[in-house]
Design a protein around this motif. Structure first.
Motif, short mmCIF file in Angstrom:
data_model
loop_
_atom_site.label_atom_id
_atom_site.label_comp_id
_atom_site.label_asym_id
_atom_site.label_seq_id
_atom_site.Cartn_x
_atom_site.Cartn_y
_atom_site.Cartn_z
N SER A 23 0.94 -1.14 -0.14
CA SER A 23 -0.10 -0.52 0.18
C SER A 23 1.16 1.17 0.11
N TYR A 24 2.13 1.28 -0.07
CA TYR A 24 2.87 2.13 0.17
C TYR A 24 3.82 2.84 -1.30
N ILE A 25 3.12 1.60 -1.96
CA ILE A 25 3.27 1.89 -3.88
C ILE A 25 1.52 2.74 -4.12
N PRO A 26 1.12 3.83 -4.14
CA PRO A 26 0.43 4.13 -4.68
C PRO A 26 -0.17 3.76 -5.67
N ALA A 27 0.06 2.97 -6.96
CA ALA A 27 -0.04 2.41 -8.22
C ALA A 27 -0.76 1.44 -7.56
N LEU A 28 -0.24 0.36 -6.70
CA LEU A 28 -0.63 -1.20 -6.31
C LEU A 28 -1.26 -0.52 -5.34
N ASP A 29 -1.65 -0.03 -4.74
CA ASP A 29 -2.03 0.32 -3.40
C ASP A 29 -3.57 0.65 -4.18
N LYS A 30 -3.96 0.80 -5.77
CA LYS A 30 -5.33 1.00 -6.64
C LYS A 30 -5.00 -0.54 -7.73
N ALA A 31 -4.96 -1.26 -7.18
CA ALA A 31 -4.74 -2.32 -8.22
C ALA A 31 -5.61 -3.70 -7.50
N ARG A 32 -6.33 -3.79 -8.57
CA ARG A 32 -6.68 -4.89 -8.09
C ARG A 32 -6.20 -6.51 -7.69
N LYS A 33 -6.88 -6.37 -6.09
CA LYS A 33 -6.14 -7.37 -4.95
C LYS A 33 -5.97 -9.04 -5.63
N ASP A 34 -6.62 -9.88 -6.90
CA ASP A 34 -6.42 -10.81 -7.25
C ASP A 34 -5.70 -10.75 -8.33
N ALA A 35 -5.34 -10.23 -8.97
CA ALA A 35 -4.86 -9.87 -10.70
C ALA A 35 -3.81 -10.84 -10.22
N LEU A 36 -3.76 -11.72 -12.05
CA LEU A 36 -2.24 -12.47 -11.78
C LEU A 36 -1.93 -12.80 -13.25
N GLY A 37 -0.70 -12.15 -13.61
CA GLY A 37 -0.32 -12.57 -15.28
C GLY A 37 0.58 -12.92 -15.61
N ILE A 38 1.37 -13.74 -16.88
CA ILE A 38 2.28 -13.97 -17.01
C ILE A 38 3.06 -13.12 -17.97
N TYR A 39 3.60 -12.59 -18.22
CA TYR A 39 3.94 -11.83 -19.52
C TYR A 39 5.73 -12.43 -20.06
N ILE A 40 6.23 -13.17 -21.36
CA ILE A 40 7.50 -13.45 -21.65
C ILE A 40 7.61 -13.50 -23.14
N ILE A 41 8.78 -12.63 -22.53
CA ILE A 41 9.48 -12.54 -24.29
C ILE A 41 10.61 -13.15 -24.54
N ASP A 42 10.70 -13.94 -26.09
CA ASP A 42 11.91 -14.49 -25.36
C ASP A 42 13.25 -14.25 -26.44
N ASN A 43 14.68 -14.70 -26.50
CA ASN A 43 15.15 -14.26 -27.29
C ASN A 43 14.94 -14.25 -28.85
#
Length: 54
Positions: A23-43
């Motif tokens: 909560s000390y990071i303002p942008a994260l304090d506004k984020a959905r608490k149940d959000a989960l994602g993965i994003y990968i870029i390979d070589n």
């Protein structure tokens, strides 16, 4: 790869209920608490993603 990532996100979504967002990071304090994602870029520049990756 996307099938694997989809399974990982689905399996671990329940874990999002166990932690807290910094909560000390303002942008994260506004984020959905149940959000989960993965994003990968390979070589080679291929992109793989699942869940709330945006």
């Amino acid at each position: 790869m996307n099938d694997l990532l989809n399974r990982l996100v689905k399996k671990n979504i329940p874990e999002t209920k166990l932690g807290t967002v910094a909560s000390y990071i303002p942008a994260l304090d506004k984020a959905r608490k149940d959000a989960l994602g993965i994003y990968i870029i390979d070589n080679e520049g291929n992109e793989y993603f699942s869940g709330d990756y945006e």
